[in-house]
Design an enzyme around this catalytic site. Structure first.
Site, PDB file in Angstrom:
ATOM      1  NE  ARG A  30      89.088  25.081   6.945  1.00  0.00           N
ATOM      2  CZ  ARG A  30      88.657  23.878   6.643  1.00  0.00           C
ATOM      3  NH1 ARG A  30      87.383  23.583   6.763  1.00  0.00           N
ATOM      4  NH2 ARG A  30      89.489  22.951   6.196  1.00  0.00           N
ATOM      5  NE  ARG A  34      85.545  28.566   1.890  1.00  0.00           N
ATOM      6  CZ  ARG A  34      85.454  27.271   1.612  1.00  0.00           C
ATOM      7  NH1 ARG A  34      84.975  26.875   0.443  1.00  0.00           N
ATOM      8  NH2 ARG A  34      85.846  26.360   2.486  1.00  0.00           N
ATOM      9  NE  ARG A  43      91.027  35.143  -2.103  1.00  0.00           N
ATOM     10  CZ  ARG A  43      90.645  33.867  -2.120  1.00  0.00           C
ATOM     11  NH1 ARG A  43      90.379  33.242  -0.987  1.00  0.00           N
ATOM     12  NH2 ARG A  43      90.521  33.209  -3.255  1.00  0.00           N
ATOM     13  CG  ASP A  79      96.256  26.445   2.014  1.00  0.00           C
ATOM     14  OD1 ASP A  79      95.018  26.318   2.151  1.00  0.00           O
ATOM     15  OD2 ASP A  79      96.981  25.538   1.571  1.00  0.00           O
ATOM     16  CE1 TYR A 154      95.674  18.567   0.060  1.00  0.00           C
ATOM     17  CE2 TYR A 154      96.803  19.236   2.058  1.00  0.00           C
ATOM     18  CZ  TYR A 154      95.646  19.092   1.327  1.00  0.00           C
ATOM     19  OH  TYR A 154      94.449  19.483   1.872  1.00  0.00           O
TER      20      TYR A 154
END
Length: 357
Positions: A30, A34, A43, A79, A154
């Site tokens: 990561r 962010r 983004r 992702d 998921y």
């Protein structure tokens, strides 16, 4: 297939192959995202999944932390659910929640009709071509995919889950259905990884986010055979293969049997202890990890102490012949509120640690 570029003195690839790197190699899970203001800017107004399928965006986001932090590898911006989306399965990433499925997969009919990815993902290939044009010859590009168990969770849960109860219930109450679902997912994951390999990535990581919720017995019966199939399929690529999961201290040995050359270790277990567990199960591997991501917010002195400790644990493991290399990383991903300057400083400290020998 893209002609693979020639890397020169690339520390991460040298370490992954059990050779002596010119400096302590480091990249962070990561690292693109962010924590970077330039990421938030680019983004703005664009959904997560849309940005993963735009070659211009995915390449720029992948490269941002390499430029800023001087890490030794870029990790492809993607992702875990991208191969599902690419196959045509209804999925969206909901801010503040995560991947949410349009229709959960819980019956035999659901599994039989589950779309599979069976072709190149052109947008990903184009993005990788752009990335490789900017990376230096000593900087690697690492490809990435979610492991079958994490994707299955998921799909069955319909989204993120704290306890994975529907997943475990299906696994135990209807094992035949579970195995059918895993068999259905493996070709899609392989196709997604081959898209990246054929486009020129230098290594790949299979990321099993939720495997740490399983006992070793359940992991071996319901998960390991399918992760092993993927690593077996990728063997002919002749590029390093990395395996990582969160909270996996108790199943590290079993995970190492899947066949990756590099085993990622989260921050909950010291590297030298992890190395012994791995070696007992499958022989010495290269270690990746394992600084607690929160330490990046604890100041320079603490970072120096923790980085030195981890490097010493890795050196000890190699001296004991329970590891054959070390790639520095976090024990999971960069936390969103981490100051970019702290990440850059950590990289400088890690590089100053010298080589793993």
């Amino acid at each position: 297939m893209t002609a693979r570029r020639r890397l020169q003195d690339a520390p991460i690839i040298d370490a992954a192959r059990g050779e002596t790197p010119s400096r302590m190699p480091v990249w962070f899970m990561r690292q693109a995202g962010r924590s970077l203001p330039e990421y938030r800017t680019i983004r703005e107004g664009i959904s997560m999944l849309d940005s993963c399928f735009r070659p211009d965006l995915l390449s720029e986001i992948t490269l941002q932390p390499v430029r800023r932090h001087n890490v030794d590898a870029a990790i492809l911006f993607s992702d875990i659910v991208v191969p599902l989306k690419a196959a045509g399965i209804g999925v969206d990433i909901v801010p503040g929640r995560g991947p949410v499925m349009e229709s959960p997969v819980r019956t035999k009919e659901d599994i039989v009709s589950l779309a599979q990815l069976d072709s190149e993902v052109i947008e990903i290939s184009e993005g990788i071509t752009r990335i490789l044009q900017e990376l230096r010859s000593d900087q690697a590009l690492i490809g990435f995919a979610g492991a079958p168990f994490t994707l299955a969770s998921y799909l069955v849960e319909g989204g993120p889950s704290k306890n994975h109860e529907r997943t475990k219930a299906l696994m135990h109450a209807e094992p035949e259905l579970w195995h059918q679902l895993m068999e259905r997912l493996v070709p899609s994951i392989c196709a997604f990884l081959w898209t990246q390999i054929d486009a020129g990535v230098d290594a790949v990581q299979l990321f099993d986010s939720w495997a740490g919720f399983l006992s070793e017995r359940d992991y071996r019966e319901f998960v390991l055979p399918y992760s092993r199939q993927i690593f077996d399929e990728l063997r002919s690529s002749n590029i390093p293969r990395i395996h990582f999961g969160v909270g996996t201290s108790e199943i590290l040995g079993a995970m190492s049997e899947a066949g990756a050359e590099v085993m990622g270790v989260d921050w909950r277990v010291p590297l030298d202890q992890a190395a012994r567990r791995i070696t007992e199960a499958s022989g010495p591997k290269v270690l990746q990890g394992n600084l607690d991501p929160a330490i990046l917010q604890a100041g320079t002195q603490v970072m120096r102490q923790e980085i030195a400790r981890i490097c010493e644990e890795a050196r000890r493991a190699q001296a004991e012949h329970t590891a054959c290399g070390h790639i520095f990383n976090l024990g999971h991903g960069v936390l969103p509120n981490t100051a970019p300057e702290a990440i850059t400083e950590a990289v400088e400290i890690i590089h100053s640690e010298g080589v793993f020998h």
